[in-house]
Design an enzyme around this catalytic site. Structure first.
Site, PDB file in Angstrom:
ATOM      1  N   ASN A  71      -9.781   1.721   4.473  1.00  0.00           N
ATOM      2  CA  ASN A  71      -8.623   1.905   5.487  1.00  0.00           C
ATOM      3  C   ASN A  71      -9.218   2.925   6.220  1.00  0.00           C
ATOM      4  O   ASN A  71     -10.014   3.711   6.043  1.00  0.00           O
ATOM      5  CB  ASN A  71      -7.249   2.011   5.304  1.00  0.00           C
ATOM      6  CG  ASN A  71      -7.018   3.268   4.097  1.00  0.00           C
ATOM      7  OD1 ASN A  71      -7.170   4.457   4.589  1.00  0.00           O
ATOM      8  ND2 ASN A  71      -6.735   2.921   3.011  1.00  0.00           N
ATOM      9  N   ASP A 125      -2.499  -0.946  -1.009  1.00  0.00           N
ATOM     10  CA  ASP A 125      -1.333  -1.573  -1.606  1.00  0.00           C
ATOM     11  C   ASP A 125      -1.910  -2.694  -2.553  1.00  0.00           C
ATOM     12  O   ASP A 125      -1.271  -3.018  -3.463  1.00  0.00           O
ATOM     13  CB  ASP A 125      -0.478  -2.314  -0.660  1.00  0.00           C
ATOM     14  CG  ASP A 125       0.401  -0.976   0.015  1.00  0.00           C
ATOM     15  OD1 ASP A 125       0.612   0.048  -0.571  1.00  0.00           O
ATOM     16  OD2 ASP A 125       0.529  -1.208   1.396  1.00  0.00           O
ATOM     17  N   LYS A 180     -23.343  -9.762  -5.793  1.00  0.00           N
ATOM     18  CA  LYS A 180     -23.183  -9.965  -4.226  1.00  0.00           C
ATOM     19  C   LYS A 180     -22.538 -11.585  -3.846  1.00  0.00           C
ATOM     20  O   LYS A 180     -23.337 -12.231  -4.266  1.00  0.00           O
ATOM     21  CB  LYS A 180     -24.248  -9.655  -3.197  1.00  0.00           C
ATOM     22  CG  LYS A 180     -24.052  -9.501  -1.823  1.00  0.00           C
ATOM     23  CD  LYS A 180     -25.359  -9.026  -1.208  1.00  0.00           C
ATOM     24  CE  LYS A 180     -25.234  -9.213   0.292  1.00  0.00           C
ATOM     25  NZ  LYS A 180     -26.422  -9.329   1.116  1.00  0.00           N
ATOM     26  N   PHE A 213       3.776  10.752   2.215  1.00  0.00           N
ATOM     27  CA  PHE A 213       3.390  10.453   3.627  1.00  0.00           C
ATOM     28  C   PHE A 213       3.783   9.102   4.112  1.00  0.00           C
ATOM     29  O   PHE A 213       3.559   8.088   3.380  1.00  0.00           O
ATOM     30  CB  PHE A 213       1.881  10.699   4.039  1.00  0.00           C
ATOM     31  CG  PHE A 213       1.785  12.175   3.932  1.00  0.00           C
ATOM     32  CD1 PHE A 213       1.740  13.360   3.019  1.00  0.00           C
ATOM     33  CD2 PHE A 213       1.487  12.625   5.415  1.00  0.00           C
ATOM     34  CE1 PHE A 213       1.498  14.390   3.363  1.00  0.00           C
ATOM     35  CE2 PHE A 213       1.282  14.038   5.685  1.00  0.00           C
ATOM     36  CZ  PHE A 213       1.155  15.017   4.758  1.00  0.00           C
ATOM     37  N   LYS A 239      11.388   5.382  -2.912  1.00  0.00           N
ATOM     38  CA  LYS A 239      10.589   6.026  -4.027  1.00  0.00           C
ATOM     39  C   LYS A 239      11.139   7.229  -4.610  1.00  0.00           C
ATOM     40  O   LYS A 239      10.594   7.651  -5.180  1.00  0.00           O
ATOM     41  CB  LYS A 239       8.938   6.408  -3.144  1.00  0.00           C
ATOM     42  CG  LYS A 239       8.629   5.228  -2.661  1.00  0.00           C
ATOM     43  CD  LYS A 239       6.931   5.250  -2.197  1.00  0.00           C
ATOM     44  CE  LYS A 239       6.524   4.045  -1.505  1.00  0.00           C
ATOM     45  NZ  LYS A 239       4.865   4.353  -1.553  1.00  0.00           N
TER      46      LYS A 239
HETATM   47  N1  CTP Z   1       1.586   5.644  -2.184  1.00  0.00           N
HETATM   48  C1  CTP Z   1       1.236   5.625  -3.605  1.00  0.00           C
HETATM   49  N2  CTP Z   1       0.695   4.633  -4.071  1.00  0.00           N
HETATM   50  C2  CTP Z   1       0.628   3.303  -3.566  1.00  0.00           C
HETATM   51  C3  CTP Z   1       0.897   3.194  -2.104  1.00  0.00           C
HETATM   52  C4  CTP Z   1       1.436   4.368  -1.414  1.00  0.00           C
HETATM   53  O1  CTP Z   1       1.644   6.704  -4.057  1.00  0.00           O
HETATM   54  N3  CTP Z   1       0.118   2.477  -4.106  1.00  0.00           N
HETATM   55  C5  CTP Z   1       2.193   6.657  -1.303  1.00  0.00           C
HETATM   56  C6  CTP Z   1       1.348   7.285  -0.229  1.00  0.00           C
HETATM   57  O2  CTP Z   1       0.230   8.229  -0.829  1.00  0.00           O
HETATM   58  C7  CTP Z   1       2.278   7.675   0.602  1.00  0.00           C
HETATM   59  C8  CTP Z   1       3.492   6.930   0.423  1.00  0.00           C
HETATM   60  O3  CTP Z   1       3.450   6.207  -0.696  1.00  0.00           O
HETATM   61  O4  CTP Z   1       2.607   9.058   0.302  1.00  0.00           O
HETATM   62  C9  CTP Z   1       3.781   5.874   1.393  1.00  0.00           C
HETATM   63  O5  CTP Z   1       2.746   5.267   1.811  1.00  0.00           O
HETATM   64  P1  CTP Z   1       2.415   3.878   2.545  1.00  0.00           P
HETATM   65  O6  CTP Z   1       1.499   3.087   2.569  1.00  0.00           O
HETATM   66  O7  CTP Z   1       3.007   4.215   4.149  1.00  0.00           O
HETATM   67  O8  CTP Z   1       3.868   3.175   2.166  1.00  0.00           O
HETATM   68  P2  CTP Z   1       4.091   1.698   1.314  1.00  0.00           P
HETATM   69  O9  CTP Z   1       4.800   2.168   0.165  1.00  0.00           O
HETATM   70  O10 CTP Z   1       2.823   1.294   0.616  1.00  0.00           O
HETATM   71  O11 CTP Z   1       4.769   0.659   2.421  1.00  0.00           O
HETATM   72  P3  CTP Z   1       3.968  -0.034   3.446  1.00  0.00           P
HETATM   73  O12 CTP Z   1       2.539  -0.188   3.153  1.00  0.00           O
HETATM   74  O13 CTP Z   1       4.798  -1.457   3.198  1.00  0.00           O
HETATM   75  O14 CTP Z   1       4.508   0.794   4.621  1.00  0.00           O
END
Ligand code: CTP
Length: 405
Positions: free
Chosen positions: A214, A283, A293, A327, A345
């Site tokens: 990302n 995620d 590969k 965040f 969370k």
């Molecule tokens: N985070 C985490 N572990 C994950 C995904 C996210 O600890 N597997 C943490 C990130 O470091 C951030 C927060 O969760 O502090 C929110 O991350 P974000 O990607 O915005 O939220 P998600 O819970 O993944 O929700 P979505 O992608 O559906 O917006």
């Protein structure tokens, strides 16, 4: 909604410029210190005037520049003792080898050394010299003497030098010096605290040459780690793939995937007071990364992905948990989604920002954040990620200290 003032407002900075080629960078330092809210007055040594003209500093500081002890007109306007009393912070940048020697030995034979003898303000020097001069035992002893007297030593850094050599002795960049000054102001607010920060993207491998990643640059998390260290914390930075340099006094653990990041964070969480999850953790990951590969064959192929563990939510379930900051990077409905994540969370705070616009968010140096906690929120207007990181940590400390009372 509450807002806050600039980091150096209230600081009256007396900037001493001694003779060295890095003196030209101090012009930029004046500008940046003023942008951060400081009032600045400049004193130049005779040698400094060979490198930069007083008019440059006068224009940038908005104040007359002092160059000697024996100027009756200048003494009538603000005497040197008055100037020494005016300052809340003294910084000599660049500090040449010769200047450091004279300062260490308590000389008072020009305006700058006299002011340094007369002031009670917190003082710092930013050395700049050829690497051999920096490594000379005489310089080492002088710097040691100053350090033992409580003078802060900013840098120097390693790198290319004006003389064509490469090594230790390059003056810290103006922005780094401003950050170091802010560090002196915030003092040791986080002394004795352990802070774990995650930063950057995670890469989820598809095969040995491809991955899903990302756009996170890691800058926000690195800024949080840097500021926490400046505030005296013991900092562990668990970093996904990024090319950023490790901030001073920060212990860095490099990881690649979300699962590795989870391990890196959990392994370092014992005794942590604060966890800041600034990483953009993937995620999902490929169910079965290929050992070799993937070759081009079918017209359409499908990728099967499986959920990654949620690091923040996992920590939140622990009975003994640190103060948890998440965040939320969102493209729309920012505050609504952020509060939802704060609650889902079970976080103590979440920093929400809008991504997907130019000049703010993932890949930029500036950002805009809104901090949300269970019973309040605070908008932090657009500023550098360093500045935002410091404000975020201040807000964390307010709540953490409140909870401990
Ligand atoms: N985070 C985490 N572990 C994950 C995904 C996210 O600890 N597997 C943490 C990130 O470091 C951030 C927060 O969760 O502090 C929110 O991350 P974000 O990607 O915005 O939220 P998600 O819970 O993944 O929700 P979505 O992608 O559906 O917006």
């Amino acid at each position: 909604m509450l807002t806050e003032s600039a980091a150096l407002s209230g600081t009256r900075l007396l900037l001493g410029v001694s003779g060295g080629i890095a003196a030209y960078k101090s012009a930029e330092l004046v500008r940046r210190a003023r942008t951060a809210g400081a009032q600045v007055r400049v004193v130049m040594t005779a040698a400094a005037e060979h490198f930069v003209g007083a008019a440059t500093f006068q224009a940038l500081s908005g104040n007359p520049v002092r160059t000697g002890l024996w100027d009756p007109a200048a003494e009538a306007a603000m005497g040197h003792i008055e100037l020494a009393r005016w300052a809340t912070q003294v910084l000599v940048a660049p500090a040449s080898a010769d200047f450091l020697a004279r300062y260490a030995h308590g000389f008072g034979d020009d305006l700058l050394t006299t002011l340094l003898l007369a002031t009670t303000a917190s003082s710092a020097v930013a050395p700049a010299m050829n690497q051999q001069m920096w490594a000379n035992p005489a310089t080492i002893a002088n710097v040691d003497t100053l350090r033992r007297r409580g003078i802060a030593i900013f840098g120097p850094a390693a790198g290319d030098q004006a003389c064509g050599e490469v090594g230790m002795g390059r003056m810290l960049e103006p922005e780094e010096q401003v950050q170091a000054l802010i560090g002196l102001q915030v003092g040791d607010r986080l002394a004795g605290r352990r802070v774990v920060v995650s930063a950057g993207p995670t890469f989820e491998d598809l095969d040995p040459v491809r991955f899903i990643g990302n756009r996170s640059s890691g800058r926000m998390g690195f800024a949080v780690a840097e500021q926490a260290a400046l505030m005296g914390a013991d900092v562990i930075l668990v970093a996904g793939p990024t090319s950023l340099a490790t901030p001073p006094r920060v212990h860095r653990v490099d990881v690649r995937s979300a699962e590795e990041m989870m391990r890196g964070v959990l392994d370092n969480l014992d005794g942590a007071d604060i966890y800041v999850g600034a990483a953009a953790v993937a995620d999902y990951r490929p169910v079965a990364p290929r050992p070799t590969k993937i070759k081009k064959q079918a017209e359409v192929i499908e990728l099967k992905l499986i959920r990654n563990p949620d690091i923040l939510a996992t920590i939140a379930e622990r009975r003994e948990r640190p103060f948890l900051v998440g965040f939320a990077a969102e493209t729309d409905n920012v505050l609504h989604y952020a509060r939802g994540k704060l609650e889902a969370k079970r976080l103590d705070m979440i920093a929400a920002n809008q991504v997907g616009q130019l000049g703010s968010g993932f890949d930029s140096t500036d950002n805009e954040l809104t901090l949300l906690w269970p019973d309040g929120q605070l908008a932090l207007p657009k500023a550098s990620k360093q500045e935002l990181a410091r404000r975020l940590l201040e807000q964390v400390m307010l709540r953490l200290e409140g909870a401990e009372r």
